[in-house]
Motif scaffolding. Structure first.
Motif, mmCIF file in Angstrom:
data_model
loop_
_atom_site.group_PDB
_atom_site.id
_atom_site.type_symbol
_atom_site.label_atom_id
_atom_site.label_comp_id
_atom_site.label_asym_id
_atom_site.label_seq_id
_atom_site.Cartn_x
_atom_site.Cartn_y
_atom_site.Cartn_z
ATOM 1 N N HIS B 17 0.810 -1.214 0.000
ATOM 2 C CA HIS B 17 0.000 0.000 0.000
ATOM 3 C C HIS B 17 0.844 1.265 0.000
ATOM 4 O O HIS B 17 0.496 2.241 -0.635
ATOM 5 N N TRP B 18 1.916 1.250 0.785
ATOM 6 C CA TRP B 18 2.756 2.450 0.862
ATOM 7 C C TRP B 18 3.827 2.386 -0.198
ATOM 8 O O TRP B 18 4.789 1.656 -0.095
ATOM 9 N N SER B 19 3.615 3.192 -1.229
ATOM 10 C CA SER B 19 4.375 3.061 -2.461
ATOM 11 C C SER B 19 5.621 3.945 -2.454
ATOM 12 O O SER B 19 6.042 4.457 -1.422
ATOM 13 N N LEU B 20 6.138 4.145 -3.650
ATOM 14 C CA LEU B 20 7.319 4.987 -3.844
ATOM 15 C C LEU B 20 7.098 6.395 -3.289
ATOM 16 O O LEU B 20 8.032 7.043 -2.814
ATOM 17 N N MET B 21 5.856 6.859 -3.306
ATOM 18 C CA MET B 21 5.565 8.192 -2.773
ATOM 19 C C MET B 21 5.920 8.283 -1.300
ATOM 20 O O MET B 21 6.426 9.296 -0.809
ATOM 21 N N ILE B 22 5.659 7.199 -0.581
ATOM 22 C CA ILE B 22 5.939 7.198 0.847
ATOM 23 C C ILE B 22 7.435 7.002 1.095
ATOM 24 O O ILE B 22 7.919 7.169 2.193
ATOM 25 N N ASN B 74 -0.478 12.885 -3.282
ATOM 26 C CA ASN B 74 -0.559 11.972 -4.419
ATOM 27 C C ASN B 74 -0.962 10.578 -3.974
ATOM 28 O O ASN B 74 -1.639 9.848 -4.679
ATOM 29 N N HIS B 75 -0.571 10.204 -2.757
ATOM 30 C CA HIS B 75 -0.778 8.841 -2.298
ATOM 31 C C HIS B 75 -2.147 8.613 -1.676
ATOM 32 O O HIS B 75 -2.723 7.531 -1.769
ATOM 33 N N LYS B 355 0.370 6.330 -11.405
ATOM 34 C CA LYS B 355 0.104 7.502 -10.570
ATOM 35 C C LYS B 355 1.177 7.692 -9.509
ATOM 36 O O LYS B 355 1.625 8.799 -9.234
ATOM 37 N N GLU B 356 1.601 6.608 -8.876
ATOM 38 C CA GLU B 356 2.618 6.736 -7.836
ATOM 39 C C GLU B 356 3.909 6.082 -8.301
ATOM 40 O O GLU B 356 4.584 5.414 -7.550
ATOM 41 N N GLY B 357 4.207 6.296 -9.578
ATOM 42 C CA GLY B 357 5.317 5.582 -10.182
ATOM 43 C C GLY B 357 6.603 6.380 -10.240
ATOM 44 O O GLY B 357 6.770 7.420 -9.605
ATOM 45 N N VAL B 358 7.521 5.875 -11.053
ATOM 46 C CA VAL B 358 8.876 6.426 -11.109
ATOM 47 C C VAL B 358 8.873 7.851 -11.644
ATOM 48 O O VAL B 358 9.567 8.729 -11.108
ATOM 49 N N LEU B 359 8.096 8.122 -12.679
ATOM 50 C CA LEU B 359 8.081 9.474 -13.254
ATOM 51 C C LEU B 359 7.612 10.485 -12.229
ATOM 52 O O LEU B 359 8.199 11.569 -12.075
ATOM 53 N N ALA B 360 6.568 10.133 -11.485
ATOM 54 C CA ALA B 360 6.062 11.030 -10.452
ATOM 55 C C ALA B 360 7.141 11.310 -9.415
ATOM 56 O O ALA B 360 7.332 12.439 -8.969
ATOM 57 N N ALA B 361 7.889 10.254 -9.044
ATOM 58 C CA ALA B 361 8.937 10.425 -8.040
ATOM 59 C C ALA B 361 10.047 11.327 -8.561
ATOM 60 O O ALA B 361 10.555 12.197 -7.843
#
Lengths: 155, 391, 273
Positions: B17-22, B74-75, B355-361
């Motif tokens: 649940h807690w993705s790259l954004m977190i 975003n998350h 949405k919470e992927g590499v480009l966003a990061a």
């Protein structure tokens, strides 16, 4: 207190900001928040009012005679809605809206009665091949019903 | 392949649940705290070697702070309800502290930036024209007093603000560590060391980022990189880096020694799923090599030529930035790669375009840097119109 | 000298003479602001506090939650793994595919300590035979769901007050308040919670709150054909669950976490976590 005018102005802005925030916040707190605890009190009643799909077991007897047969057999602890569907699919506010689905597939019976080591030993369970001569996958719809009556299943 | 020969996850445990954004969020707030500590080296502790980057580090802290909420928004499943955390915060939850800590620290930082740059703001208000004249006049709050007494008062207030700001910055990042450390359900997260590890590695990332930004900024301006400043930053970085890695290793050593219920699953986690990001990135490339490079810079400081010192610190800092990111990844993602059943593992591969992927990061990492350039244009950190040296 | 550098802006800024006037003016502004701030603050921390009457209110009509305190009993020695409970729950509560408010786990254990555990679709379609690669001497089913703990780690970490404990012992989630941060899902040691992909909020077993407050049993309890699942009210004298809890040897999952679960188990093996 000289050369401090800018501090007063900054402090004034800060306090103005805090006042604005707390006023805005007061408008946003839901009415029932904090009524029973640190949560929105209205939600308890909302959760209590959700629609019920499975009725009490006795409801089927109101219209169906087979319920009496079911009550007298080994399947009396199996609720009708398990093998059929929740009452809400069939009857809405006393009126029938759709026929109850009837599943004749042996998969339904084997779901409870196929032999598994994890099942209690004294529970009636069979290995399909030993019981019918056919593997489970090859049994046709209605296979179990050739010998067993589903509502009161002893031979 | 898997221990005990089974891979059983609880049915609801199939998703991370807690993705790259977190992972990005503690990374960004870590840079905020670290940059602030560097600026406090000058503004609170009066260390003259840090004077050249005293103002720039404040701008860095501000630039990253302004972007800190973006990965969270975003998350969230319902970002439009994000204000609920400020309206009805439940303070038994570490996450609810976000509203108070963020606002408090933002206030302190804005006030400090304002006071540190006030002399320049007044000067710009006096000399600019058109839109910018009004902009700087508003920023000056209509007060143009830059007499010696006023600046003396400012200096005292700055010291106080910077001193308050240190625990403020520490809490802003430390609460994230506590957010993880307080979860008894997850043995990879649950430890009293977690807030401390997060905080010291945040300082490491802040100093490292400043070394990198400072050198790049000076190169672009064609100015000389101040060597005592670099030496001092390298020393501070080295010490904090040693502390960080020691604590990170200590946690694992304790788990390995006690061999409690969770050791089997954590042992497999480290040697399988996290073998690259933990051993290769966090420890060897990210810790051992910078340790050697910085040791060279610190112990052989007198014998080094300027370009070599700059390069060694730059490379070590870049590697440490990777190390801190890897550490955040290993904690946040690593802690979710095994099920609460302690008997199964799942995968996490962020996609490029999701949405919470590499480009966003990547965008979230680049945005504060752009913001820093913009802030530096508005409030130039390296030149001061009113004094030859930056304040 | 600094005096010579004064421009027209600074000339209007007459510091020395207006010192006292400025002070009083600014002081009044600050005091007014502080007064506003302090005045609004206590009144608005809880809107509901103003209208609360002396008589304690209970939600809903015809139901008093002070008279009930629910508990759940699972007898793993009786469970046959038919999965009718999982099916009933997902139909009653419109649970999205791939997520489970309750589920059944199958265990097969060998004498040498080899363990096989699975839960295909949570057990919703029943269990097919499997061949774990060892001879199992011990095998059983374990139904699981949200334990509705008394010392909830999940409600503790909800940042917005969306997850809460009712007075009758049920842990619920306010779907309108939840922001979908996922903290409660991380905090639950039992894996009972999930993020509903449609509502994007946290979801879990509610012990069919909408049924039990009307005197019905939860859908899973009603569906169980062998009485492996029992639902009880600890405030009733003649309650079966209360009697069993008082007289038989029971256990809870992960007791050392001290979450004080209210789902009690009979016959749970050491392999069950």
């Amino acid at each position: 207190m000289r050369h401090t005018k800018h501090y007063w102005r900054a402090a004034f802005l800060v306090i103005l900001g805090l006042v604005a925030f707390f006023s805005f916040r007061a408008l946003l707190i839901p009415e029932s928040f904090g009524k029973f605890g640190y949560y929105r009190g209205d939600n308890v009643e909302e959760q209590m009012s959700l629609p019920v799909s499975f009725s009490k077991n006795e409801a089927c007897a109101d219209c169906h005679e087979v319920a009496a047969i079911h009550e007298s057999g080994k399947h009396k602890t199996v609720q009708c809605q398990n093998c059929h569907a929740p009452l809400a699919v069939h009857v809405v506010e006393g009126e029938m809206v759709e026929l109850m689905p009837i599943d004749r597939s042996p998969k339904l019976c084997l779901r409870c009665h196929r032999k598994l080591p994890s099942r209690p030993q004294d529970f009636p369970q069979i290995v399909a091949q030993d019981h019918t001569g056919e593997f489970e996958q090859n049994l046709k719809s209605g296979a179990c019903l050739e010998c067993h009556q589903p509502h009161s299943p002893s031979l | 392949m898997f221990f005990e020969g089974i891979n059983f996850l609880f049915p609801n445990d199939m998703h991370v649940h807690w993705s790259l954004m977190i992972v990005m969020y503690p990374y960004i707030t870590g840079l905020v705290a670290g940059a602030f500590i560097v600026s406090s080296m000058y503004h609170v502790f009066g260390k003259e070697e840090f004077r050249p980057i005293g103002r720039y580090s404040l701008l860095t802290s501000l630039a990253f702070l302004l972007c800190a909420t973006l990965p969270l928004l975003n998350h969230l499943g319902h970002p439009e309800r994000a204000l609920n955390i400020m309206v009805t915060p439940k303070f038994s939850s570490a996450m609810a502290g976000f509203g108070v800590l963020y606002s408090f620290y933002l206030l302190i930082l804005l006030l400090e930036v304002w006071l540190v740059f006030r002399q320049d703001i007044v000067e710009y208000a006096r000399t600019s024209t058109g839109f910018w004249r009004w902009f700087y006049k508003i920023l000056a709050l209509g007060v143009y007093d830059v007499s010696e007494k006023a600046l003396e008062n400012d200096h005292k207030v700055i010291t106080v603000l910077a001193a308050i700001g240190i625990p403020g910055a520490c809490m802003l990042h430390g609460y994230v560590g506590f957010l993880f450390g307080g979860i008894k359900a997850n043995p990879w997260w649950s430890t009293a060391l977690m807030p401390v590890i997060f905080l010291v590695s945040a300082v490491v990332s802040g100093i490292a980022a400043l070394v990198v930004f400072y050198q790049i900024a000076m190169k672009m301006r064609g100015e000389k990189i101040d060597q005592p400043c670099i030496s001092s930053m390298a020393r501070l970085l080295w010490l904090f880096m040693i502390l960080t890695v020691t604590l990170e290793l200590l946690e694992i050593i304790t788990l390995a020694y006690e061999k409690a219920e969770e050791w089997e699953v954590i042992h497999t986690l480290l040697t399988n799923q996290l073998s690259f990001s933990f051993f290769s990135l966090q420890m060897i490339l990210g810790a051992l090599i910078p340790f050697i490079l910085l040791m060279t810079v610190v112990l052989m400081d007198r014998h080094l030529r300027d370009p070599l010192r700059n390069t060694l610190t730059f490379v070590a800092s870049s590697l440490l930035l990777i190390q801190v990111f890897a550490m955040r990844w290993n904690v946040v993602i690593g802690g979710q790669l095994f099920s609460k059943s302690f008997r199964g593992f799942r995968d996490y591969h962020p996609h490029f375009l999701e949405k919470e992927g590499v480009l966003a990061a990547v965008m979230l990492a680049v945005l504060p840097c752009i913001l820093l350039v913009v802030l530096n244009r508005i409030l130039p950190a390296f030149t001061s119109k009113t004094s030859p040296q930056s304040e | 000298m600094k005096e010579d550098k004064k421009t027209e802006i600074e000339k209007t800024d007459n510091k020395e003479e207006l010192g006292r006037r400025e002070f009083i003016k600014k002081g009044c502004e600050l005091a007014f602001g502080a007064f506003l701030f302090l005045g609004i603050l206590p009144i608005r921390t809880s809107r509901a506090g103003i209208t609360a009457s002396a008589e304690p209110e209970t939600p809903g009509e015809g139901y008093n939650w002070e008279e009930h305190y629910y508990a759940y009993l699972i007898d793993t020695r009786k469970c046959i793994g038919c999965g009718m409970c999982v099916r009933a729950c997902s139909l009653e509560n419109k649970v999205p595919d791939g997520f489970y408010r309750t589920w059944v786990e199958r265990y097969e254990v060998s004498e040498r300590g080899e363990v096989y555990i699975d839960s295909p679709k949570g057990g919703r379609e029943g269990f097919d035979p499997i061949f774990p690669g060892f001879h199992s001497t011990k095998a059983f089913f374990v139904p699981k769901m949200c334990n509705h703990c008394d010392n909830t780690p999940c409600s503790q970490v909800c940042p917005v007050g969306a997850s809460y404990n009712t007075k009758d012992g049920v842990v619920l989630v306010d779907e309108k308040r939840c922001v979908g941060c996922g903290y409660c899902i991380q905090a639950c040691p039992y894996g009972s919670r999930f993020l509903n992909p449609i509502t994007r909020t946290a979801n879990k077993c509610t012990w069919c709150y909408h049924r039990i407050t009307k005197g019905l049993k939860p859908a899973c309890v009603q569906a169980c054909p062998v009485g492996a699942r029992k639902f009880g009210d600890l405030k009733r004298e003649d309650d079966e669950v209360r009697r069993i809890l008082a007289t038989e040897r029971i256990n809870v999952l992960q007791a050392e976490m001290l979450t004080k679960p209210k789902c009690y188990y009979l016959g749970v093996d050491r392999e069950v976590r």
